[in-house]
Design an enzyme around this catalytic site. Structure first.
Site, PDB file in Angstrom:
ATOM      1  N   HIS A  68      26.216  40.395  -3.953  1.00 57.02           N
ATOM      2  CA  HIS A  68      27.089  40.163  -2.806  1.00 57.02           C
ATOM      3  C   HIS A  68      28.416  40.894  -2.926  1.00 57.02           C
ATOM      4  O   HIS A  68      29.117  41.074  -1.930  1.00 57.02           O
ATOM      5  CB  HIS A  68      27.342  38.660  -2.639  1.00 57.02           C
ATOM      6  CG  HIS A  68      26.115  37.894  -2.275  1.00 57.02           C
ATOM      7  ND1 HIS A  68      26.110  36.515  -2.117  1.00 57.02           N
ATOM      8  CD2 HIS A  68      24.840  38.295  -2.030  1.00 57.02           C
ATOM      9  CE1 HIS A  68      24.895  36.122  -1.800  1.00 57.02           C
ATOM     10  NE2 HIS A  68      24.113  37.174  -1.753  1.00 57.02           N
ATOM     11  N   ASP A 114      23.871  37.398  -6.499  1.00 54.26           N
ATOM     12  CA  ASP A 114      25.135  36.934  -5.916  1.00 54.26           C
ATOM     13  C   ASP A 114      26.201  37.930  -6.351  1.00 54.26           C
ATOM     14  O   ASP A 114      25.905  39.109  -6.530  1.00 54.26           O
ATOM     15  CB  ASP A 114      25.442  35.500  -6.350  1.00 54.26           C
ATOM     16  CG  ASP A 114      26.244  34.721  -5.319  1.00 54.26           C
ATOM     17  OD1 ASP A 114      27.246  35.268  -4.836  1.00 54.26           O
ATOM     18  OD2 ASP A 114      25.888  33.575  -5.009  1.00 54.26           O
TER      19      ASP A 114
END
Length: 450
Positions: free
Chosen positions: A270, A236
């Site tokens: 991300h 993430d």
């Protein structure tokens, strides 16, 4: 200050023995003595969750692995902040609450054994599970009345499977984290909350790229923070700054401020340096410099939306190298995760401004070199009622990959905005931006103003 060894408390680093009692006894002895050092030698030290106390130095020798047993029931509820909301969640693998003068150092590793957690979380999300099923979920639900109406970011609040971070420091001060490795976190990896005077240096954070919600370093409502020379590769966001979500974060009124990030490298993930999406109490006075973001979906990433609230001001990003990102610069006030179109957050209509309306201003981006931008050179979207203000981009070069096949919709996770036809620098609701010596190589038009 006394110095103790975990082996003196009948600990065994053989990869199978349960050292939960040994760690508890050793750390309690240090607490009772007013402080000291605990050494963990080479070996694999299996254990349940660990709690640290003031004036403790925890030393992980090279070759030492503290491995956390993925038995959910061991991680009994504690008061914490989970995806921006104060509530009861599962006990972090390593936890300190209300403590000070803690140092964790050495060349060893904390292993969260996330492989025992990730498939369960993924299955619950895919079903999707909207209410508690496991005994611990029912326990957390009973402790968190009204949780159904609390905001989330996609981690699983609705079912109350509130997975533990690998290392969390809650309301602590004077913290030094140096040189060790954090890997395979069940959830967010390194999560300081309401902390002051925090230094994170030379820490290596690694989770599989597909491990759900495994942010690298999440600085949450903290002040006076230095993050330097760290390496992050996760599933993430890489290095993220947050300050609570929605009404709960507004009520807490604890901003994140005075943060420096320098000399760091972020790979899979991300975002490289990320602001949000939990922004309720504000994020101020941030410098990110001399970093490399290689292969992250986004490089610089600021994300929030209506309902999140908070002022984001006085951020500087300089001397950054970015390679093969979907989008090297994303400022997104239409962030979609944890919400849907019917929630009303994503309309292009001008809505009334209130405490839950976020704002972004005084952003400076300089000396950026971004190559292989697969979705766009930059995506900058303010709100109709709260445009991005005082944005300056100077001495930057963006080179797009026109053969990538990635849609411009992949620039960031947003709703309510149509797809752009070119991989340019796209600006939506941005008030008087300033560009000086900015080059965009690849698309026909360098800038798109919507």
């Amino acid at each position: 200050m006394n110095s103790l060894n975990i082996s003196a408390f009948n600990g065994k680093g053989d990869g199978s023995f349960d050292n939960s009692e040994a760690f508890a006894l050793a750390l309690r002895a240090i607490k009772d003595n007013g402080g000291g050092t605990l050494h963990v030698g080479k070996g694999v030290w299996r254990t349940g969750p660990i709690e640290l106390f003031s004036n403790t130095t925890f030393v992980l020798d090279e070759g030492a692995v503290v491995s956390f047993i993925p038995d959910f029931e061991r991680y009994t509820p504690v008061w914490t902040r989970w995806e921006g909301v104060e509530c009861y969640g599962m006990h972090p693998c390593v936890f300190a609450t209300g403590q000070e003068n803690i140092t964790i150092m050495g060349k060893g590793t904390f292993d969260g054994c996330g492989e025992g957690w990730w498939p369960v979380a993924t299955e619950k999300k895919s079903k999707p599970q909207r209410q508690p099923e496991l005994p611990l979920e029912f326990k957390l639900a009973s402790l968190n009345p009204g949780y159904e109406k609390q905001p989330g970011g996609g981690g699983g609040r609705a079912c109350q499977f509130l997975r533990p971070p690998l290392l969390q420091l809650f309301k602590c001060k004077n913290i030094k984290l140096q040189d060790f490795t954090l890997k395979n976190s069940p959830f967010w990896t390194l999560h300081p909350v309401f902390c002051t005077n925090l230094t994170i240096s030379g820490v290596f954070v690694t989770n599989p790229h597909d491990a759900p919600n495994t942010d690298g370093i999440d600085i949450d409502s903290c002040e006076d923070v230095l993050i330097e020379n760290c390496i992050v590769s996760v599933g993430d966001d890489g290095i993220a700054l947050k300050s609570g979500s929605g009404e709960d974060g507004i009520k807490a009124a604890k901003p994140t401020r005075r943060v420096t990030v320098r000399g760091c490298s972020v790979g899979d993930g991300h975002g490289g340096i990320v602001i949000g999406s939990e922004t309720a109490a504000g994020i101020f006075d941030v410098i990110a410099e001399d970093c490399v973001f290689k292969g992250t979906d986004r490089g610089i990433r600021i994300k929030t939306r209506r309902g999140r609230g908070g002022k984001i001001e006085n951020l500087e990003f300089k001397n950054l190298v970015m390679e093969n990102n979907l989008c090297p610069l994303a400022i997104n006030m239409f962030y979609r995760c944890g919400a849907a179109m019917e929630d009303g957050f994503f309309t292009q209509d001008v809505l009334p401004v209130n405490d839950a309306t976020p704002s972004i201003k005084n952003i400076r981006v300089s000396n950026i070199r971004a190559t292989g931008c697969r979705a766009s050179a930059a995506f900058i979207a303010g709100l109709p009622e709260a445009p991005v203000e005082n944005l300056k981009i100077e001495n930057c070069e963006f080179s797009t990959d026109e053969t990538s096949g990635n849609s411009t919709n992949e620039s960031d996770m947003f709703l309510g905005i149509p797809e752009a036809k070119q991989k340019s620098i796209r600006l939506i609701h941005v008030k008087y931006p300033v560009f000086e010596n900015v080059k965009v190589m690849g698309p026909k038009d360098a800038f798109i103003y919507d």
